[in-house]
Scaffold this active site. Structure first.
Site, PDB file in Angstrom:
ATOM      1  N   GLU A 115      -9.676  -4.766 -10.576  1.00  0.00           N
ATOM      2  CA  GLU A 115      -8.530  -3.872 -10.735  1.00  0.00           C
ATOM      3  C   GLU A 115      -7.261  -4.625 -10.342  1.00  0.00           C
ATOM      4  OE1 GLU A 115      -8.192  -0.687  -7.750  1.00  0.00           O
ATOM      5  OE2 GLU A 115     -10.204  -1.242  -7.094  1.00  0.00           O
ATOM      6  N   CYS A 132     -12.718   0.446  -7.922  1.00  0.00           N
ATOM      7  CA  CYS A 132     -13.703  -0.407  -7.243  1.00  0.00           C
ATOM      8  C   CYS A 132     -15.083  -0.349  -7.893  1.00  0.00           C
ATOM      9  CB  CYS A 132     -13.797  -0.028  -5.767  1.00  0.00           C
ATOM     10  SG  CYS A 132     -12.213  -0.111  -4.922  1.00  0.00           S
ATOM     11  N   HIS A 188     -20.158   1.016  -0.943  1.00  0.00           N
ATOM     12  CA  HIS A 188     -18.841   0.424  -1.175  1.00  0.00           C
ATOM     13  C   HIS A 188     -18.094   0.552   0.159  1.00  0.00           C
ATOM     14  CE1 HIS A 188     -14.827  -0.314  -2.403  1.00  0.00           C
ATOM     15  NE2 HIS A 188     -14.443   0.946  -2.328  1.00  0.00           N
TER      16      HIS A 188
HETATM   17  N1  COA Z   1      -9.182   4.512  19.366  1.00  0.00           N
HETATM   18  C1  COA Z   1     -10.244   4.763  18.554  1.00  0.00           C
HETATM   19  N2  COA Z   1     -10.130   5.425  17.359  1.00  0.00           N
HETATM   20  C2  COA Z   1      -8.889   5.831  16.989  1.00  0.00           C
HETATM   21  C3  COA Z   1      -7.756   5.603  17.799  1.00  0.00           C
HETATM   22  C4  COA Z   1      -7.942   4.920  19.042  1.00  0.00           C
HETATM   23  N3  COA Z   1      -6.917   4.655  19.848  1.00  0.00           N
HETATM   24  N4  COA Z   1      -6.688   6.129  17.166  1.00  0.00           N
HETATM   25  C5  COA Z   1      -7.143   6.672  16.006  1.00  0.00           C
HETATM   26  N5  COA Z   1      -8.483   6.485  15.906  1.00  0.00           N
HETATM   27  C6  COA Z   1      -9.352   6.901  14.815  1.00  0.00           C
HETATM   28  C7  COA Z   1      -9.064   8.258  14.243  1.00  0.00           C
HETATM   29  O1  COA Z   1      -9.661   9.280  15.034  1.00  0.00           O
HETATM   30  C8  COA Z   1      -9.681   8.140  12.875  1.00  0.00           C
HETATM   31  O2  COA Z   1     -11.068   8.261  12.975  1.00  0.00           O
HETATM   32  P1  COA Z   1     -11.851   9.332  12.027  1.00  0.00           P
HETATM   33  O3  COA Z   1     -11.548   8.908  10.620  1.00  0.00           O
HETATM   34  O4  COA Z   1     -13.290   9.147  12.412  1.00  0.00           O
HETATM   35  O5  COA Z   1     -11.304  10.672  12.340  1.00  0.00           O
HETATM   36  C9  COA Z   1      -9.402   6.691  12.501  1.00  0.00           C
HETATM   37  O6  COA Z   1      -9.104   6.018  13.726  1.00  0.00           O
HETATM   38  C10 COA Z   1      -8.234   6.504  11.553  1.00  0.00           C
HETATM   39  O7  COA Z   1      -7.166   7.208  12.077  1.00  0.00           O
HETATM   40  P2  COA Z   1      -6.179   8.032  11.120  1.00  0.00           P
HETATM   41  O8  COA Z   1      -5.189   8.716  11.954  1.00  0.00           O
HETATM   42  O9  COA Z   1      -6.975   8.856  10.146  1.00  0.00           O
HETATM   43  O10 COA Z   1      -5.523   6.794  10.353  1.00  0.00           O
HETATM   44  P3  COA Z   1      -4.434   6.788   9.238  1.00  0.00           P
HETATM   45  O11 COA Z   1      -3.882   8.148   8.968  1.00  0.00           O
HETATM   46  O12 COA Z   1      -3.494   5.733   9.628  1.00  0.00           O
HETATM   47  O13 COA Z   1      -5.204   6.336   7.883  1.00  0.00           O
HETATM   48  C11 COA Z   1      -6.830   5.579   6.304  1.00  0.00           C
HETATM   49  C12 COA Z   1      -6.496   5.779   7.787  1.00  0.00           C
HETATM   50  C13 COA Z   1      -8.209   4.991   6.155  1.00  0.00           C
HETATM   51  C14 COA Z   1      -6.776   6.925   5.562  1.00  0.00           C
HETATM   52  C15 COA Z   1      -5.771   4.603   5.683  1.00  0.00           C
HETATM   53  O14 COA Z   1      -5.936   3.351   6.283  1.00  0.00           O
HETATM   54  C16 COA Z   1      -5.872   4.452   4.191  1.00  0.00           C
HETATM   55  O15 COA Z   1      -5.274   5.221   3.440  1.00  0.00           O
HETATM   56  N6  COA Z   1      -6.627   3.429   3.731  1.00  0.00           N
HETATM   57  C17 COA Z   1      -6.811   3.173   2.323  1.00  0.00           C
HETATM   58  C18 COA Z   1      -7.675   4.235   1.627  1.00  0.00           C
HETATM   59  C19 COA Z   1      -9.092   3.931   1.513  1.00  0.00           C
HETATM   60  O16 COA Z   1      -9.534   2.843   1.777  1.00  0.00           O
HETATM   61  N7  COA Z   1      -9.838   4.943   1.055  1.00  0.00           N
HETATM   62  C20 COA Z   1     -11.262   4.852   0.965  1.00  0.00           C
HETATM   63  C21 COA Z   1     -11.855   5.376  -0.293  1.00  0.00           C
HETATM   64  S1  COA Z   1     -12.081   4.151  -1.518  1.00  0.00           S
END
Ligand code: COA
Length: 391
Positions: free
Chosen positions: A79, A111, A233
């Site tokens: 992609e 993906c 994945h």
């Molecule tokens: N210690 C431990 N864990 C912590 C933490 C800390 N100090 N602070 C936050 N976390 C955890 C959260 O609880 C959360 O865990 P959970 O998902 O089990 O609830 C995790 O870390 C991520 O935190 P979150 O606030 O959800 O992060 P974010 O809003 O910044 O976004 C993604 C995380 C993954 C959504 C973001 O990185 C993203 O959009 N990635 C690309 C999308 C992707 O890959 N999608 C997958 C489908 S193909």
């Protein structure tokens, strides 16, 4: 008639950043990245590498001259296409010296592209058992500096040789799939950076996994206990953990071995980051290279997911395979990368966004065999640094 993976190769670029450094630079608690996301390091892809050069570097050490003559199809899942018209596979064919009597084309579905290619390869070898097919999953995951997706970037390539000599994994053609038009992740034609509704994409992924996995069990009269390992994945390791949790309790003693194998399957992904089409297959490599407990005859489940969205669950049987050479090769690639500071990474990232009719990339830090030299009069120029030949 047997069909499956005869050989597999991997490549990622020679640079990485540490997630503790990234967390500090972004004023985040490092444990959010290390534990909450599950990522330790992330490969950084310089302008001297793109999906073609990375695929060529992944393939070069696995293909023999005999393989190159027997390959009827070069299927390139990506992609991160390098042209809106010409397929990446055309360049790969000439870089690797694969027979001209081949079909060479590119497949896109986020993906999932490499899995579509793999299924097509399995069908082709079933009809033409004396031939071979290569399937590529190569990508550069870019979400943008200082975005919530930044911690889930990465890049690299996996190349699989599919034939009737499945020395690593044998497939039986059984799979279940599900697709629906959703906006969880996409990349408009005008940008190199993805748009993502991150939390929604997690929900769709888990929904599609549950649908296809449960349908697979029902359709083929199996239970989770018929699998020695489940691979996923892996856009980031926590995503796989969440998916596995949805069908196997972490505290359930009967699920202990499936969790043990799962942790082997994310070792490499937690150091390389997301390589989109290649992520499931890097996870498979991680499992078979690192697990000491799997043995020939074990059934390995595989969940492929491409946003937009397409899910597919299928399985393969592990063959009597000596994993030491594969483990050594992948460990070397990952361990030999050079660590960048966050400001060095940011500069390299910004260079990677630049494109023009004429460009010349700095090749001094990249000793990989195949590199992207740049663009001349709108034509991409690759270089084989070992043979001193430009393509
Ligand atoms: N210690 C431990 N864990 C912590 C933490 C800390 N100090 N602070 C936050 N976390 C955890 C959260 O609880 C959360 O865990 P959970 O998902 O089990 O609830 C995790 O870390 C991520 O935190 P979150 O606030 O959800 O992060 P974010 O809003 O910044 O976004 C993604 C995380 C993954 C959504 C973001 O990185 C993203 O959009 N990635 C690309 C999308 C992707 O890959 N999608 C997958 C489908 S193909």
């Amino acid at each position: 008639m047997s069909v499956g993976i005869e050989k597999v190769g991997f490549y990622t670029a020679p640079y990485y950043i540490d997630m503790v450094d990234l967390a500090k630079a972004r004023q985040q608690d490092p444990n959010k990245f290390l534990v909450g996301i599950g990522q330790k390091q992330q490969s950084v892809i310089p302008p001297s590498q793109d999906v073609v050069s990375m695929a060529a570097n992944a393939a070069t050490n696995i293909l023999s001259d005999e393989d190159k003559q027997l390959i009827d199809m070069i299927i390139f899942g990506t992609e991160t296409g390098i042209d809106n018209s010409k397929a990446a596979s055309m360049y790969l064919q000439s870089l690797l010296g694969i027979s001209d009597n081949a079909r060479a084309f590119e497949i896109k579905q986020a993906c999932y592209g490499a899995t579509a290619g793999l299924q097509m390869a399995i069908d082709y070898i079933t009809l033409h058992p004396d031939r071979k097919v290569i399937v590529v999953g190569a990508d550069i995951a870019r979400y943008g500096l200082n975005t919530s997706g930044e911690v889930t970037q990465g890049g690299g390539a996996v190349v699989m040789l599919i034939s009737n000599q499945p020395k690593i994994i044998q497939f039986d053609g059984r799979s279940t799939f599900y697709s629906k038009n959703v906006m969880d992740f996409w990349r408009p034609g005008y940008t190199k950076e993805a748009k993502v509704d991150g939390h929604y994409s997690n929900d769709v992924y888990i929904d599609f996994f549950n649908r296809t996995f449960k349908q697979f069990l029902q359709k083929f009269d199996l239970t989770i206990n018929d699998f020695s390992a489940l691979t996923f994945h892996v856009p980031y390791p926590k995503m796989g953990i969440k998916a596995l949790r949805s069908v196997a309790g972490e505290d359930d003693p009967s699920m202990e071995s499936i969790w043990h194998e799962f942790h082997e399957s994310i070792i490499y992904n937690s150091r390389v980051g997301n390589l989109y089409t290649g992520s499931l297959y890097l996870s498979l490599i991680s499992l078979i290279a690192n697990s000491d407990t799997l043995s020939a005859g074990d059934r390995i489940g595989m969940f492929s997911y491409g946003s937009g969205a397409q899910g597919e669950f299928f399985a393969g049987i592990l063959q009597d395979f000596d994993n030491s050479k594969l483990k050594h090769a992948v460990d070397q690639i990952i361990n030999n990368r050079n660590q960048l500071t966050i400001s060095e990474y940011e500069a390299m990232y910004k260079q990677g966004l630049i494109d023009a009719a004429n460009t010349a990339n700095d090749l001094s830090g990249d000793s990989s065999r195949f590199v992207l030299k740049g663009r001349s009069d709108d034509k991409l120029i690759y270089r084989d640094q070992e043979m001193n030949i430009d393509f």
